[in-house]
Design an enzyme around this catalytic site. Structure first.
Site, short mmCIF file in Angstrom:
data_model
loop_
_atom_site.label_atom_id
_atom_site.label_comp_id
_atom_site.label_asym_id
_atom_site.label_seq_id
_atom_site.Cartn_x
_atom_site.Cartn_y
_atom_site.Cartn_z
N HIS C 170 0.89 -1.17 0.00
CA HIS C 170 0.00 0.00 0.00
C HIS C 170 0.92 1.22 0.00
CE1 HIS C 170 -3.60 2.34 1.64
NE2 HIS C 170 -2.58 3.17 1.83
N ASP C 296 -10.57 -3.40 -4.07
CA ASP C 296 -10.41 -2.71 -2.78
C ASP C 296 -11.78 -2.48 -2.13
OD1 ASP C 296 -9.27 -1.58 -0.57
OD2 ASP C 296 -8.57 0.24 -1.56
#
Lengths: 175, 317, 435
Positions: C170, C296
């Site tokens: 991330h 996501d």
């Protein structure tokens, strides 16, 4: 519906001249006199009355404007109105004779608002009312002291007062 | 006007209209009876999620002068609790019958969220939201400038040709944002002066001129200099090295103030950090209109509440 | 035996598909028949980036509710992110999540393991134990947080290599994004929302590809959102770095302009970006710089979104709408054809996650995982199209193309005629299939 002219320029001038004389007579001269026009056309009429009074005799009174927007009882029922300026003599209205000036007297609610507005500005000796047209249909116990013309109307009819200064012409029509 | 959320939504005529109504309201303050019956029976709620006694009191005085009932609702959380949620509060106020909600919130956009939410039907006035906007502050600033520019003949006029220099932390300033949009709409030209760290990204797209040098800006002889407050928490976040350096480079000290042309005025939204962004001398000088700003704040807020709460929601002629 | 008649395969050919015993079968005598005339048969979608929230945040989503959302969107496998409570940083937790997925049976649930203990970014989690557990974890990620410490990231890349795993990073520099709320630019300046600069993402990706090259490890970049990131990854691939990258459907379709109304449904991490970024992401996906699409999917309870923007949680639900959004963003715009969609949304993510059975999805003998999709449909997307617990979809009220008609997972239907098959039936079928 077609509009019918009920007062022409000469009629308006004549009515204002007569009202001027009546005001002077009832006030015994111009001393302590304050003419307060109610916007928009009441202010124009008050200015004209002041000019006529000035010609009749040396003028010691004052002319101003009294906006009543903030005192109306129908604010919530109509689109928002932009208020107009209020102007009163430098030395105020206490002890003066105030003549409220408006173009049309109808329900009386505008004058009710004007009386409230006036009481927040001071304590006049007396308050009078001058109107160019009284069309009747009062909803409050209010009457005019000086009337240019009484015009009996039906509620469906519309009275349009047009003045040179605001509308480019002097006339009162009914439609 | 349904809500006042941002000066971005105001075009020239609307803005001038608000200033004109405010001029009438200002007259009320000079009368014996400083009160109008206009909003009798209406309820105005001051909903403050952040402390701001000045702004709250200004709105409170404004609402009371118009005879509205005022409820002060402090929704600020303690150090332990997060405070009541916006939604719960809004629904509570709706149940109480609030006609207008004046909201101060630490989050940018909170007034807009409230206005769009459907949780409450009241008119919403943004009294400062995060680093977004503070529209009534900008309106009162414009009102103050207009009075200085046009005096008693201000009615109907805008700020065309006025040159305003805004100095300081534009990045975090809701006052600066609201002023930039409003001054632009009113025809003033705006110059912004700050170190690059305190300018937002994309400021080159704003309708302003940007500079880094305060002395250069002073020498240009602006009509208005508006100093922005430096918040204490910026000191520790590397936006500038020290308060001393900031003050020397971007503070309005006595010497800089003295160089301004005779008719120029100095403004500050308050509360001032004397000695940091503005010297005591400049703050108290004859050029300073800080107290006029405070007085005009009441008139502007009266005008806004009147325009929000009278009428059926449409603007008439 | 099920026979699907007249489906159009991703390569454009029309064919009947036979399914028996959980696998694609040679033509035979069917017991049931499904008419797929006008429908596209896509391999079962594989999501490499799903937040299922269980254990710990069951008010937001559970493995069951998230699995149902996935099946309704045409997925047959999802990879469950590690930011649960307790965190998926031990063999015990990942095995639990996987077995919940198996039991419910809507999709194959593959847990992702945390890179660091408690996602705290300080100490490596027990990666070997997770890799060698029943869950056979191959993807490791601290998603939600960035493995920011360069040395720790280097060690993670090296250590994960031992198990043929991959670190899914991330990419977000925490210092550059302190309290950040939306893409940094003209709009964030106007809205008074703290800016989230593109460089906070790009600088981490640049560092990580160099680290990956240095230690010869595999790197996967989560939710790429900027044009600059696409450039960095393109450069890295040209240098031979073993890097793969994903983009979310929402970053392919939506822009930061949606933040202008402070509607927190559009608040997401990484933030929605500019038109230019969207164009670069579409082009990057088309030319292979970006390898896959991943959702996501990030469900939140309503109270986490019914508040001011900077008080709201980051994230959007995306499983149910993913295929329609991909169609709108890159198929209808001519960037991808359906064979490309099959690659970026099924074969390639399965390959990155080392998930077997997706290499030749319609070949006889392969596990029968596919979805029948009607690309000609058009719907105003509404709450009724959401099947997880979250309703924080940015597409509510928007007209989207396409509709998932049928989903087949391991040979049995999880979605039939556009409706989810009952949970008890799916669970029972799944149990029978597992034996």
């Amino acid at each position: 519906m077609t509009a019918r002219i009920v007062l022409q320029q000469a009629d308006i001038t004549r009515a204002l001249t007569r009202i001027s004389h009546e005001i002077l007579e009832s006030n015994r001269g111009s001393r302590g006199l304050v003419l307060l026009g109610i916007p928009t056309r009441g202010v124009v009429l008050a200015d004209r009355l002041g000019a006529i009074l000035d010609q009749i005799e040396p003028w010691s009174g004052a002319v101003g404007a009294l906006d009543v927007t903030m005192y109306r009882d129908d604010l919530a029922k109509n689109p928002t109105r932009a208020p107009s300026p209020t102007s009163i003599p430098e030395d105020g209205i206490d002890g003066k004779t105030v003549v409220l000036v408006d173009d049309v007297l109808y329900s009386g609610r505008t004058i009710r608002a004007a009386l409230d507005a006036l009481s927040d500005l001071g304590r006049p000796r007396a308050v009078r009312l001058a109107v160019l047209v009284d069309r009747g249909h009062r909803e409050l116990p209010i009457r005019a002291d000086f009337v240019g013309k009484n015009l009996p109307t039906s509620v469906e009819e519309r009275i349009n007062v047009r003045l040179e200064e605001t509308d480019g012409t002097d006339e009162v029509t009914i439609e | 006007m349904r809500h006042l959320l941002s000066t971005r939504d105001l075009d020239r005529d609307t803005a001038v209209g608000i200033l004109d109504v405010a001029a009438d309201m200002a007259d009320v303050a000079t009368r014996e009876v400083k009160k109008l019956p206009t909003l009798r029976g209406k309820t105005v709620v001051n909903l403050f999620f952040e402390d701001s006694t000045r702004t709250r009191v200004s709105f409170e005085v404004a609402a009371k002068r118009l005879s509205a009932d005022v409820i002060n609702f402090s929704a600020k959380g303690s150090s332990i609790s997060k405070g009541e949620s916006l939604k719960d509060t809004a629904q509570t106020l709706a149940a109480m019958g609030a006609d207008a909600v004046v909201i101060r919130h630490g989050s940018s956009g909170a007034p807009r969220v409230l206005a769009d939410s459907g949780w409450i039907d009241a008119g919403i006035v943004n009294a400062g939201d995060g680093t977004h906007e503070h529209p009534t502050q900008a309106l009162l600033d414009a009102f103050t400038m207009r009075r200085r520019l046009h005096g008693n003949a201000a009615r109907g006029k805008d700020l065309n040709g006025l040159r305003v220099t805004i100095v300081g932390d534009v990045l975090h300033s809701r006052v600066a944002r609201s002023n930039v949009w409003l001054l632009g709409a009113l025809g003033a030209s705006v110059r912004i002066v700050a170190p690059a760290t305190l300018l937002p990204m994309g400021i080159e797209e704003w309708p302003v001129e940007v500079g880094y040098d305060l002395d250069e800006a002073m020498d240009a002889g602006p009509d208005v200099v508006m100093m922005l407050r430096i918040q204490a928490e910026r000191m520790s976040a590397a936006f500038f090295p020290t308060a001393r350096e900031y003050s020397r480079q971007w503070g309005l000290d006595d010497e800089r103030a003295a160089r301004l042309p005779a008719g120029s005025i100095v403004m500050h939204p308050g509360p001032m950090n004397r000695g940091l962004e503005i010297s005591a001398g400049a703050a108290d000088s004859a050029r300073s209109v800080v107290l006029e700003q405070v007085a005009n704040g009441v008139s502007i807020r009266m005008a806004v509440l009147y325009l929000l709460l009278s009428g059926t929601g449409e603007v008439g002629a | 035996m099920i026979r699907i008649t007249g489906a159009t395969l991703p390569d454009g050919t029309r064919s009947d598909i036979f399914v028996a015993n959980g696998r694609i079968a040679p033509p035979g005598t069917p017991t049931t028949s499904i008419d797929a005339d006008g429908l596209i048969a896509l391999p079962g979608l594989v999501d490499l980036h799903t937040h299922l929230r269980e254990p710990g945040f069951e008010q937001s989503e559970t493995v069951l509710s998230g699995s149902r959302a996935a099946a309704s969107g045409g997925f047959t496998a999802v990879h469950a992110m590690a930011n649960t409570m307790p965190v998926q940083d031990t063999a015990g937790v990942v095995e639990q999540v996987q077995s919940l997925g198996d039991r419910h049976g809507y999709v194959t649930v593959r847990p992702i393991g945390a890179v660091t203990v408690g996602l705290a970014g300080e100490q490596l989690a027990e990666i070997a134990a997770m890799a060698r557990s029943r869950a056979a974890v191959r993807i490791f990620s601290d998603d939600g947080a960035c493995v920011h410490d360069a040395l720790l990231m280097r060690r993670a890349l090296e250590y994960v290599k031992t198990f043929d795993g991959v670190v899914a990073q991330h990419s977000q520099d925490p210092r550059l994004t302190h309290d950040a709320q939306m893409n940094e630019g003209v709009l964030s300046g106007e809205l008074g929302l703290a800016g989230w600069p593109a460089v906070a993402e790009e600088s981490i990706i640049a560092r990580d590809v160099l680290l990956a090259q240095h230690v010869g490890a595999r790197l996967h970049v989560c939710h790429v959102s900027t044009a600059g990131s696409v450039d960095v990854i393109r450069w890295a691939k040209a240098r031979g770095v073993n890097v793969t990258a994903e983009v979310t459907p929402h970053h392919l379709l939506l822009t930061e302009q949606l933040a202008a109304g402070y509607d927190s449904r559009f608040k997401v991490n990484p933030p929605l970006r500019r038109d230019d970024d969207v164009a670069a992401l579409r082009a990057g996906l088309a030319d292979g710089t970006i390898d896959i699409v991943a959702t996501d999917h990030a469900p939140h309870p309503v109270e986490a979104k019914e508040c001011a923007w900077d008080e709201a949680a980051f994230g959007m639900v995306g499983l149910e709408s993913a295929l329609s959004v991909v169609q709108a963003a890159v198929v209808d715009t001519g960037h991808l054809n359906w064979a490309d969609v099959a690659r970026v949304f099924s074969a390639k993510p399965a390959q990155i996650g080392r998930l077997d059975g997706y290499a030749n999805p319609f070949a006889v003998g392969s596990p029968a995982n596919f979805t029948l999709y009607d690309p000609a449909a058009s719907t105003v997307f509404g709450i009724e199209h959401l099947h997880g617990k979250g309703v924080n979809s940015p597409y509510l009220g928007r007209t989207l193309p396409g509709r998932v008609v049928t989903t087949i997972h391991n040979g049995y239907p999880t979605v039939s005629d556009g409706l989810l098959v009952d949970a008890d039936i799916v669970a029972a079928t799944a149990e029978a299939t597992h034996g």
